[in-house]
Design an enzyme around this catalytic site. Sequence first.
Site, PDB file in Angstrom:
ATOM      1  CG  ASP A  11      -1.886   1.104   1.294  1.00 52.70           C
ATOM      2  OD1 ASP A  11      -2.741   1.161   0.398  1.00 52.70           O
ATOM      3  OD2 ASP A  11      -1.814   1.930   2.230  1.00 52.70           O
ATOM      4  CD  GLU A  25      -2.281   2.309  -3.539  1.00 50.98           C
ATOM      5  OE1 GLU A  25      -3.443   2.669  -3.791  1.00 50.98           O
ATOM      6  OE2 GLU A  25      -1.831   2.255  -2.374  1.00 50.98           O
TER       7      GLU A  25
END
Length: 547
Positions: free
Chosen positions: A206, A275
């Site tokens: 993330d 990401e």
Amino acid sequence: MLTAQKGDPNWWRGAVIYQVYPRSFQDTTGDGIGDIRGITERLPHIASLGVDGIWLSPFFTSPMADMGYDVADYCNVDPMFGTLADFDAMMAECERLGLKVIIDQVISHTSDQHPWFIESRSSRSNPRSDWYIWADPKPDGTAPNNWLSIFGGPGWEWDGVRKQYYMHNFLASQPDLNFHNPDVQDAMLATVKFWLERGVHGFRLDTVNYYFHDRQLRDNPPMVYDPHSTGLETDTNPYSMQHHLYDKSQPENIEFLKRLRALLDEYDCRTTVGEVGDGDRSLTTLAIYTSGNDKLHMCYTFDLLSPRFTAEHIRSVVSKCQEIVTNGWVCWAFSNHDVVRHVTRFMEHAGEREAVAKIAISVLSTLRGSICLYQGEELGLPEAELAFEDLRDPYGIRFWPAFKGRDGCRTPMVWDVDKPLAGFSEGNKAWLPVPAEHQALAVNGQENVESSVLNHYRRTLAFRKAHPVLLDGDMTFLDTTTDLLAFVREKAGERLLFVFNLTRAPQDFALPAAMAGATPQPMPGYDPPVEDGVVKLAALDVFCARL
């Protein structure tokens, strides 16, 4: 507990990964919230699609202020989702079904309920006092600089005990870790090792470019926009009004990613997918992070998560990626848990929902790279329309009604057209509503319909797997005189031509003279006629031929 895996170390290269949002997949306890046992129960459905693995959104111990992206214990399962034993049982079933498992690793920040932060905020002299980003106020008491939170307001929160501000890129209850401290890096790598030892095959990282911040805490400059640009709007969230030079994507991140990769390389057949949210620098950042075979295996950006579903846009993004990412690897997606479902973004009216859903997966499956599918897109689910009182997403609550948040793509998976809550739960209420429009598209209602979106996904993914050239073969775009997306995929003697008509009108594609002898190789669901060397494409149609 599973141990080191054996097999193809490059399994991730061209793989199809299915994203599971645990709280919305399957509830087995009746509390209206999905759980790990529910995932295990529904794994046969995932395997039936022909995917290579799953990506699980966070299931760790958390106060759930941001639906689990605020972690309070990296090495345990939140009781809401089950236990470590449930996780191990799910892993065993994935192994039986031949599915790899990637888990979401949220290491740029923790929950303010994490023991590390509780200790860090207790004083300026405790052993973890600099595990987070603390800074003194300006003389007038305001925040140290102009950095903003993505979720609204300043990126700093005052703490009365330390009499300092701490940094948070997201909620104030999600303080950012100080990766400049090597002890923080070591602690985070230890949590990664915990799950590697448990047998996971990889990590979705993330906000992977948010780990480090500028030590000097310099102000971000304003973003300068081209008035003719079709980029992000700036009037909903002020965060996009800054050029984020100093609060993310810092050069020190490279060495940490190398440390992370070195740890994964101690295990067989592991992978990482980062990401990258970095505005117009995203592809450049992706190229840096995946180059050299010593950092991340692959990354994804938000470039194809936009409302634009045109040949021009897709050709521009993919061409730029091929130009910039010369020895790295990309993972493509049209949907995930953070954006409006792509069927809603791409369709011009409700009547073309099914056609758009089908051609979208056809396009995605032919791109060079790995691909991610988000739960429910194999059913052609549109974005759910929710009332303000139903929202659970703090992002949407903060910016309503200009931005309705992410709950519309996070509603429960629909399994049964007849059961209450579409078979998601036997309880009386789900954590988010189950729209009637979604229930009508449930899995069992599409299962035995040959022409359904669900069966189109299965056939299309089987087509991709039957042609290895689609995984990592070269990709060359062709010039077209109309808004057609045309390219050739080539590897080891196999050459395939693809032409996609993404417009809502018939289009002709004249085969180049060098391709006059092309043999049609229809993609599932599409077989346009060829008359005198001209392909006659209907609206939202696809032509494929072997060269």
